[in-house]
Motif scaffolding. Sequence first.
Motif, PDB file in Angstrom:
ATOM      1  N   HIS A   1      -7.364   0.244   1.211  1.00 11.19           N
ATOM      2  CA  HIS A   1      -7.072   1.515   1.871  1.00 11.19           C
ATOM      3  C   HIS A   1      -8.316   2.411   1.836  1.00 11.19           C
ATOM      4  CE1 HIS A   1      -4.254   4.537   3.379  1.00 11.19           C
ATOM      5  NE2 HIS A   1      -5.027   5.390   2.733  1.00 11.19           N
TER       6      HIS A   1
ATOM      7  N   CYS B   1      -5.399   1.324   6.102  1.00 10.03           N
ATOM      8  CA  CYS B   1      -5.872   0.120   5.437  1.00 10.03           C
ATOM      9  C   CYS B   1      -6.826  -0.634   6.364  1.00 10.03           C
ATOM     10  CB  CYS B   1      -4.696  -0.759   5.041  1.00 10.03           C
ATOM     11  SG  CYS B   1      -4.063  -0.352   3.398  1.00 10.03           S
TER      12      CYS B   1
ATOM     13  N   CYS C   1       0.864  -1.187   0.000  1.00 10.21           N
ATOM     14  CA  CYS C   1       0.000   0.000   0.000  1.00 10.21           C
ATOM     15  C   CYS C   1       0.900   1.237   0.000  1.00 10.21           C
ATOM     16  CB  CYS C   1      -0.919   0.023   1.226  1.00 10.21           C
ATOM     17  SG  CYS C   1      -1.892   1.546   1.324  1.00 10.21           S
TER      18      CYS C   1
END
Length: 293
Positions: A127, A134, A114
């Motif tokens: 996310h 997240c 992420c």
Amino acid sequence: MYSSIRLRTMTSKGTQTVSLPKRHLKNPYCWLEPLCIFMLIALTCFYYVYDVFYVVPQLFGFLGQTLNFLICTWILYNIFGNLWACYRTTSSVNTLRYDQMQPVRGEEHLWRYCNECDRLMPPRVWHCKICNCCILKRDHHCSFTANCIGHNNQRYYIWLNFHLTFGAGLLQFYNFTMALRHGFRNDFWLPILLVEDALRPSRSDLLYSYLVRTIFYVNLVCLILPMLIFIYQILLVRSNAVSADSSDRKYDLGIGRNFAQVLGNRGFWTMLSPTMESPLPHEGIQWQSKHTV
Ligand SMILES: [Zn+2]
Ligand SMILES: [Zn+2]
């Protein structure tokens, strides 16, 4: 602009204190949330008081009133209890221990990076731009609970919508009966009543008739919206999918196991109370897919 929150939070593993990430206050949804929550609480309180203490005594005797009071109070408790639990239970990856943030051997390919959080994330994590973190098995961000609906709190969200539907449906019956007593049958639609009023401005109980009809129509909206959400959520859970990808059948393990992954080991009994303990089968990191069973 960011706002930091530190909250005592319930998770599937029990109650613990976690540092929730800073929320992005520039996002307009952040400002919409207090309004949505206020509307939900205000409408729930209004309909409870109006129907239980004003409408029901006009329709039932002592036994019926007592029974209605008990049922409506139980629904009210479940609405506020599940709303609170939904808000307080985070599915943020911050609830995971440090050692859980590493993929187990053989599952490295399921994890992805992420960019916003700047670290590796387990499968089925998405996310959230509003929560700014997240979320484990993220379904969607809900403005009425000011939280993301995900792995740890979907149970509360489902029962919140169920009890809103059940309560609004029950009260709609009473409100419909009240509306019938005030000429609802003759002028079903509010616009027709308004036209009639223009032609016959001398009706003495007109304001009250408007009020009874408005209460009926607002209650109708309060019934349909959570009912649609509840049905949609049940369909999602039945196939172990999420709103972002509702056609995904990859994690469909059968109806019984799919519901257990959301409602916990007590299953549908969790409908009775948000305080009922019902541990989830896992912590939302390792997901069995249909092909690996
Ligand atoms: Zn992230
Ligand atoms: Zn969120």
